[in-house]
Write an enzyme that holds these catalytic residues in place. Structure first.
Site, PDB file in Angstrom:
ATOM      1  N   HIS A  39       4.643  -5.954   7.224  1.00  0.00           N
ATOM      2  CA  HIS A  39       3.962  -6.224   5.943  1.00  0.00           C
ATOM      3  C   HIS A  39       2.486  -5.793   5.961  1.00  0.00           C
ATOM      4  O   HIS A  39       1.683  -6.366   6.695  1.00  0.00           O
ATOM      5  CB  HIS A  39       4.058  -7.732   5.675  1.00  0.00           C
ATOM      6  CG  HIS A  39       3.776  -8.120   4.270  1.00  0.00           C
ATOM      7  ND1 HIS A  39       3.918  -9.415   3.822  1.00  0.00           N
ATOM      8  CD2 HIS A  39       3.346  -7.408   3.194  1.00  0.00           C
ATOM      9  CE1 HIS A  39       3.614  -9.483   2.544  1.00  0.00           C
ATOM     10  NE2 HIS A  39       3.248  -8.271   2.141  1.00  0.00           N
ATOM     11  N   TYR A  76       9.282   3.563   3.318  1.00  0.00           N
ATOM     12  CA  TYR A  76       8.886   4.028   1.976  1.00  0.00           C
ATOM     13  C   TYR A  76       7.579   4.811   2.049  1.00  0.00           C
ATOM     14  O   TYR A  76       7.492   5.961   1.593  1.00  0.00           O
ATOM     15  CB  TYR A  76       8.732   2.834   1.013  1.00  0.00           C
ATOM     16  CG  TYR A  76       7.924   3.170  -0.226  1.00  0.00           C
ATOM     17  CD1 TYR A  76       8.421   4.045  -1.196  1.00  0.00           C
ATOM     18  CD2 TYR A  76       6.644   2.632  -0.425  1.00  0.00           C
ATOM     19  CE1 TYR A  76       7.674   4.373  -2.327  1.00  0.00           C
ATOM     20  CE2 TYR A  76       5.900   2.950  -1.551  1.00  0.00           C
ATOM     21  CZ  TYR A  76       6.412   3.826  -2.502  1.00  0.00           C
ATOM     22  OH  TYR A  76       5.678   4.156  -3.612  1.00  0.00           O
ATOM     23  N   THR A 135       0.895   7.232  -3.715  1.00  0.00           N
ATOM     24  CA  THR A 135       0.581   5.809  -3.724  1.00  0.00           C
ATOM     25  C   THR A 135      -0.487   5.499  -2.678  1.00  0.00           C
ATOM     26  O   THR A 135      -0.605   6.212  -1.670  1.00  0.00           O
ATOM     27  CB  THR A 135       1.852   4.988  -3.413  1.00  0.00           C
ATOM     28  OG1 THR A 135       1.483   3.644  -3.130  1.00  0.00           O
ATOM     29  CG2 THR A 135       2.607   5.532  -2.202  1.00  0.00           C
TER      30      THR A 135
HETATM   31  P1  NAD Z   1      10.823   3.129 -10.246  1.00  0.00           P
HETATM   32  O1  NAD Z   1      11.633   2.800  -9.054  1.00  0.00           O
HETATM   33  O2  NAD Z   1      10.676   2.126 -11.333  1.00  0.00           O
HETATM   34  O3  NAD Z   1      11.398   4.457 -10.935  1.00  0.00           O
HETATM   35  C1  NAD Z   1      11.806   5.567 -10.193  1.00  0.00           C
HETATM   36  C2  NAD Z   1      12.646   6.471 -11.083  1.00  0.00           C
HETATM   37  O4  NAD Z   1      13.010   7.639 -10.328  1.00  0.00           O
HETATM   38  C3  NAD Z   1      13.951   5.831 -11.560  1.00  0.00           C
HETATM   39  O5  NAD Z   1      14.161   6.072 -12.935  1.00  0.00           O
HETATM   40  C4  NAD Z   1      15.021   6.537 -10.724  1.00  0.00           C
HETATM   41  O6  NAD Z   1      16.286   6.635 -11.385  1.00  0.00           O
HETATM   42  C5  NAD Z   1      14.393   7.898 -10.515  1.00  0.00           C
HETATM   43  N1  NAD Z   1      14.934   8.566  -9.327  1.00  0.00           N
HETATM   44  C6  NAD Z   1      15.132   8.013  -8.092  1.00  0.00           C
HETATM   45  N2  NAD Z   1      15.712   8.921  -7.282  1.00  0.00           N
HETATM   46  C7  NAD Z   1      15.845  10.071  -7.996  1.00  0.00           C
HETATM   47  C8  NAD Z   1      16.365  11.361  -7.700  1.00  0.00           C
HETATM   48  N3  NAD Z   1      16.863  11.656  -6.488  1.00  0.00           N
HETATM   49  N4  NAD Z   1      16.330  12.302  -8.678  1.00  0.00           N
HETATM   50  C9  NAD Z   1      15.858  12.027  -9.905  1.00  0.00           C
HETATM   51  N5  NAD Z   1      15.381  10.795 -10.244  1.00  0.00           N
HETATM   52  C10 NAD Z   1      15.371   9.841  -9.300  1.00  0.00           C
HETATM   53  O7  NAD Z   1       9.413   3.584  -9.674  1.00  0.00           O
HETATM   54  P2  NAD Z   1       7.961   3.459 -10.329  1.00  0.00           P
HETATM   55  O8  NAD Z   1       7.381   2.160  -9.966  1.00  0.00           O
HETATM   56  O9  NAD Z   1       8.036   3.876 -11.743  1.00  0.00           O
HETATM   57  O10 NAD Z   1       7.197   4.572  -9.486  1.00  0.00           O
HETATM   58  C11 NAD Z   1       7.094   5.908  -9.943  1.00  0.00           C
HETATM   59  C12 NAD Z   1       6.303   6.719  -8.944  1.00  0.00           C
HETATM   60  O11 NAD Z   1       4.993   6.161  -8.801  1.00  0.00           O
HETATM   61  C13 NAD Z   1       6.904   6.740  -7.542  1.00  0.00           C
HETATM   62  O12 NAD Z   1       6.738   8.033  -7.024  1.00  0.00           O
HETATM   63  C14 NAD Z   1       6.076   5.724  -6.765  1.00  0.00           C
HETATM   64  O13 NAD Z   1       6.017   6.062  -5.406  1.00  0.00           O
HETATM   65  C15 NAD Z   1       4.720   5.893  -7.438  1.00  0.00           C
HETATM   66  N6  NAD Z   1       3.856   4.697  -7.412  1.00  0.00           N
HETATM   67  C16 NAD Z   1       4.314   3.491  -7.831  1.00  0.00           C
HETATM   68  C17 NAD Z   1       3.450   2.401  -7.837  1.00  0.00           C
HETATM   69  C18 NAD Z   1       3.902   1.039  -8.308  1.00  0.00           C
HETATM   70  O14 NAD Z   1       3.167   0.077  -8.147  1.00  0.00           O
HETATM   71  N7  NAD Z   1       5.068   0.894  -8.895  1.00  0.00           N
HETATM   72  C19 NAD Z   1       2.130   2.543  -7.421  1.00  0.00           C
HETATM   73  C20 NAD Z   1       1.688   3.810  -7.000  1.00  0.00           C
HETATM   74  C21 NAD Z   1       2.560   4.881  -7.018  1.00  0.00           C
HETATM   75  O1  TDX Z   2       9.628 -11.463  -3.296  1.00  0.00           O
HETATM   76  C1  TDX Z   2       8.520 -11.004  -2.969  1.00  0.00           C
HETATM   77  N1  TDX Z   2       7.619 -11.819  -2.362  1.00  0.00           N
HETATM   78  C2  TDX Z   2       6.401 -11.418  -1.913  1.00  0.00           C
HETATM   79  O2  TDX Z   2       5.618 -12.193  -1.364  1.00  0.00           O
HETATM   80  C3  TDX Z   2       8.148  -9.625  -3.191  1.00  0.00           C
HETATM   81  C4  TDX Z   2       9.099  -8.683  -3.867  1.00  0.00           C
HETATM   82  C5  TDX Z   2       6.906  -9.222  -2.763  1.00  0.00           C
HETATM   83  N2  TDX Z   2       6.059 -10.069  -2.128  1.00  0.00           N
HETATM   84  C6  TDX Z   2       4.746  -9.562  -1.671  1.00  0.00           C
HETATM   85  C7  TDX Z   2       4.798  -8.301  -0.833  1.00  0.00           C
HETATM   86  C8  TDX Z   2       3.510  -7.605  -1.195  1.00  0.00           C
HETATM   87  O3  TDX Z   2       2.452  -8.114  -0.404  1.00  0.00           O
HETATM   88  O4  TDX Z   2       4.028  -9.193  -2.859  1.00  0.00           O
HETATM   89  C9  TDX Z   2       3.265  -8.010  -2.654  1.00  0.00           C
HETATM   90  C10 TDX Z   2       3.710  -6.951  -3.660  1.00  0.00           C
HETATM   91  O5  TDX Z   2       5.017  -6.575  -3.317  1.00  0.00           O
HETATM   92  P1  TDX Z   2       5.820  -5.438  -4.141  1.00  0.00           P
HETATM   93  O6  TDX Z   2       5.827  -5.799  -5.578  1.00  0.00           O
HETATM   94  O7  TDX Z   2       7.114  -5.233  -3.454  1.00  0.00           O
HETATM   95  O8  TDX Z   2       4.852  -4.173  -3.988  1.00  0.00           O
HETATM   96  P2  TDX Z   2       4.280  -3.405  -2.698  1.00  0.00           P
HETATM   97  O9  TDX Z   2       5.138  -3.589  -1.514  1.00  0.00           O
HETATM   98  O10 TDX Z   2       2.830  -3.775  -2.568  1.00  0.00           O
HETATM   99  O11 TDX Z   2       4.423  -1.880  -3.208  1.00  0.00           O
HETATM  100  C11 TDX Z   2       4.105  -1.531  -4.567  1.00  0.00           C
HETATM  101  O12 TDX Z   2       2.856  -0.899  -4.684  1.00  0.00           O
HETATM  102  C12 TDX Z   2       2.715   0.438  -4.273  1.00  0.00           C
HETATM  103  C13 TDX Z   2       5.182  -0.637  -5.183  1.00  0.00           C
HETATM  104  O13 TDX Z   2       6.444  -1.242  -5.035  1.00  0.00           O
HETATM  105  C14 TDX Z   2       5.177   0.743  -4.605  1.00  0.00           C
HETATM  106  O14 TDX Z   2       6.128   1.582  -5.261  1.00  0.00           O
HETATM  107  C15 TDX Z   2       3.827   1.343  -4.756  1.00  0.00           C
HETATM  108  O15 TDX Z   2       3.757   2.570  -4.112  1.00  0.00           O
END
Ligand code: NAD
Ligand code: TDX
Length: 337
Positions: free
Chosen positions: A276, A150, A125
């Protein structure tokens, strides 16, 4: 036919990745392992109807369970999406982040080395780079400077993965993507939280002054970037993935409310998130030039698609918000009320 071991494939991005591969790459077999945490949804992927697909409930932090998968299957590529992924939860309880994101990744790396897999892709990420001021972008050369439990756990996993490349010559690739949004995202994250709270008439909690900036990418574009790296990336390299869509939180929430025809008065400023990060913004010129990746959807179009999906899939999120999520929501947002 190659076999991909996809971890965390019942979560948001993993689900989208598997669905995309199943529809667009008929020559790939997918084994999805997921421990089915709160963030997973077993209904996301219909095993019967998805070709070349198999699911196993496995915790990557449990080396014995995990080694059985490697023993019983000939795996070619590993794509590691599995993670604890929510910053706010990492502030409440950091330990599970180390268990899954660090120890789980190490287990996968060790087994991948033992079984001589062809490629190992660590899904990372942009948060590992830390926080930006008003100017500048994260490039692959930006030093890692994680600021939440995280992002510290994700940075550790990145460094372990790269150490396996340098030490053992393992075929490791890393992607670092900015904030994703789209179908199947768990309601704890900002965009689905805003849509769902607006639809259910709840306040939308906005942290601090609301001017923190995130660089949004539609999940399908992230998935395409991941495939580009998996298919054409060079071992030992990191590739940033982004969507060219920086926006302040207040502006993106306001835009969603406008699209839903809901009042701005739903926005409630609340106490800031501890530590933050102020701004994320990603330079993805490397993957653009070297692997011809270009995000297809702008934020306006991507938000329309996302809002429509949540409107059409009330059952999907209705089940989540009426379950355990209510306890989390109370602890996060309603303590002291
Ligand atoms: P998510 O939380 O929606 O999904 C994570 C999944 O991993 C879930 O299905 C959970 O059950 C599984 N998991 C958690 N612990 C586990 C374990 N010990 N063994 C096996 N499975 C397990 O997350 P996401 O948003 O889909 O993110 C996926 C990946 O992408 C993560 O590595 C995250 O760091 C990365 N990422 C996310 C974002 C974002 O904006 N969501 C951005 C950049 C990178
Ligand atoms: O209730 C809220 N109010 C608020 O102001 C929440 C949940 C978030 N926020 C703000 C915090 C951040 O500035 O919004 C922004 C986005 O927050 P999140 O959706 O929690 O994402 P962020 O913390 O930026 O992290 C996300 O992007 C990178 C993903 O959760 C990560 O898994 C990824 O790696």
């Amino acid at each position: 036919m190659k076999t991909y071991l996809v971890t965390g494939g019942l979560g948001f991005i993993g689900t989208n990745f598997i669905k995309y591969v199943a529809s667009n790459r008929k020559d790939i077999k997918i084994i999805n392992i997921d421990s089915v945490t709160y963030a997973a949804n077993p209904d996301n992927i219909d095993e019967e109807k998805t070709i070349n697909y198999k699911f196993y409930k496995i915790d990557i932090a449990n080396n014995d369970e995990l080694s059985e998968i490697f023993k019983k299957n000939k795996i070619d590529y590993v794509v590691n999406f599995a993670a604890e992924s929510h910053v706010d939860r990492s502030i409440l309880n950091p330990s599970i982040f180390i268990k899954t994101n660090v120890e789980g990744t190490l287990n996968l790396l060790k087994l991948s080395l033992e079984y001589k897999i062809e490629k190992f892709l660590q899904i990372s990420t942009d948060e590992v780079y830390g926080s930006l001021g008003k100017e500048g972008l994260f490039t692959e050369k930006t030093p890692l400077s994680p600021r939440s439990p995280y992002s510290a756990s994700k940075a550790s996993a990145d460094m372990l993965a790269m150490s396996f490349f340098h030490t053992y010559g393992m075929p490791v690739l890393i992607t670092r993507c900015s904030n994703n949004y789209g179908q199947y995202q768990f309601p704890e994250k900002l965009i689905p939280l805003t849509i769902i709270n607006a639809l259910t008439g709840k306040d939308i909690p906005l942290y601090g002054d609301g001017k923190n900036i995130r660089d949004w990418v539609y999940v399908d574009d992230h998935v395409k970037g991941v495939l580009a790296v998996l298919e054409k990336g060079e071992f030992g390299e990191v590739y940033n993935i982004g969507g060219r869509s920086e926006m302040q939180n207040i502006d993106i929430i306001s835009l969603i409310l406008k699209k839903l025809n809901k009042p701005l008065s739903l926005i409630k400023y609340v106490k800031d998130r501890a530590g933050h990060d102020r701004r994320y913004a990603i330079d993805f010129s490397k993957i653009n030039k070297e692997l011809e990746f270009n995000p297809q959807l702008n934020l306006d179009k991507g938000l329309d698609l996302t809002i429509n999906w949540y409107l059409e899939n009330r059952k999907w999120w209705g089940k989540i918000i009426s379950g355990d999520y209510r306890n989390y929501y109370k602890i996060m947002y309603e303590r002291g009320k």
